[in-house]
Scaffold this motif. Structure first.
Motif, mmCIF file in Angstrom:
data_model
loop_
_atom_site.group_PDB
_atom_site.id
_atom_site.type_symbol
_atom_site.label_atom_id
_atom_site.label_comp_id
_atom_site.label_asym_id
_atom_site.label_seq_id
_atom_site.Cartn_x
_atom_site.Cartn_y
_atom_site.Cartn_z
ATOM 1 N N ASN A 50 0.823 -1.214 0.000
ATOM 2 C CA ASN A 50 0.000 0.000 0.000
ATOM 3 C C ASN A 50 0.855 1.261 0.000
ATOM 4 O O ASN A 50 0.602 2.198 -0.749
ATOM 5 N N VAL A 51 1.871 1.281 0.841
ATOM 6 C CA VAL A 51 2.739 2.446 0.962
ATOM 7 C C VAL A 51 3.560 2.649 -0.305
ATOM 8 O O VAL A 51 3.702 3.765 -0.794
ATOM 9 N N SER A 85 3.018 1.599 -3.352
ATOM 10 C CA SER A 85 2.320 1.686 -4.632
ATOM 11 C C SER A 85 2.533 3.083 -5.212
ATOM 12 O O SER A 85 2.851 4.036 -4.495
ATOM 13 N N TRP A 126 0.458 5.312 -6.201
ATOM 14 C CA TRP A 126 -0.403 6.337 -5.616
ATOM 15 C C TRP A 126 -0.172 6.485 -4.125
ATOM 16 O O TRP A 126 -0.320 7.584 -3.583
ATOM 17 N N GLY A 127 0.189 5.413 -3.434
ATOM 18 C CA GLY A 127 0.479 5.502 -2.008
ATOM 19 C C GLY A 127 1.663 6.412 -1.740
ATOM 20 O O GLY A 127 1.616 7.271 -0.852
ATOM 21 N N LEU A 151 1.200 10.000 0.255
ATOM 22 C CA LEU A 151 1.941 10.236 1.505
ATOM 23 C C LEU A 151 2.894 11.417 1.364
ATOM 24 O O LEU A 151 2.998 12.248 2.277
ATOM 25 N N THR A 197 -6.890 4.431 -2.252
ATOM 26 C CA THR A 197 -5.555 4.611 -1.676
ATOM 27 C C THR A 197 -5.652 5.195 -0.276
ATOM 28 O O THR A 197 -5.002 4.713 0.660
ATOM 29 N N LEU A 206 -4.484 3.485 3.288
ATOM 30 C CA LEU A 206 -3.501 4.143 4.153
ATOM 31 C C LEU A 206 -4.089 4.493 5.513
ATOM 32 O O LEU A 206 -3.388 4.439 6.528
ATOM 33 N N ASP A 229 -4.179 1.274 7.498
ATOM 34 C CA ASP A 229 -2.837 0.886 7.941
ATOM 35 C C ASP A 229 -2.232 1.856 8.960
ATOM 36 O O ASP A 229 -1.095 1.670 9.392
#
Length: 131
Positions: A32-33, A35, A37-38, A42, A70, A74, A77
């Motif tokens: 997720n982080v 990716s 888009w992640g 962020l 996304t 995030l 998580d």
């Protein structure tokens, strides 16, 4: 740290996290982080709070649906905080959590390395295509 053990659906606090292990709970978080888009979401949120539409403009090229997915991942998580502001019309603002800030700091460092070395990267890509 805890991970999922493949023989049990329960989290086993005695196991250490190992992102290289197939069943480690940290692996989907890394996905997720890290990716496309992640990383961008962020890094953008490291600049400060954003409302959804402003964040979508900042992360050029992301669809509304993908940004929503996304941000949900995030948030789940523990990387971002979603706050509904009770106004008319209601607004939603996204900010980084402490963990999200630490992760975003690392990602921004990586982004800065890539941006400051783009000439070297492009030259390497050109040389690769020629070979």
């Amino acid at each position: 740290m805890s991970t999922r053990h493949k023989d049990s659906p329960e989290t086993d606090p005695t196991l250490e996290a190992d992102v290289f292990a197939r069943d480690c709970a940290s692996r989907p978080v890394l996905q997720n982080v890290a990716s496309r888009w992640g990383v961008l979401a962020l890094a953008a949120l490291r600049e400060g709070p954003y409302r959804f539409s402003a964040l979508r403009r900042r992360v050029d090229g992301i669809s509304e649906r993908m940004l929503s997915q996304t941000l949900q991942a995030l948030e789940r998580d523990g990387m971002i905080h979603r706050e509904v502001q009770h106004s008319i019309p209601p607004h939603v603002e996204y900010t980084l959590t402490d963990l999200g800030t630490r992760v975003a700091d690392q990602l921004v460092g990586l982004i800065q390395i890539l941006e400051s070395n783009i000439d070297t990267i492009v030259a390497a890509q050109d040389a690769y295509r020629r070979d």
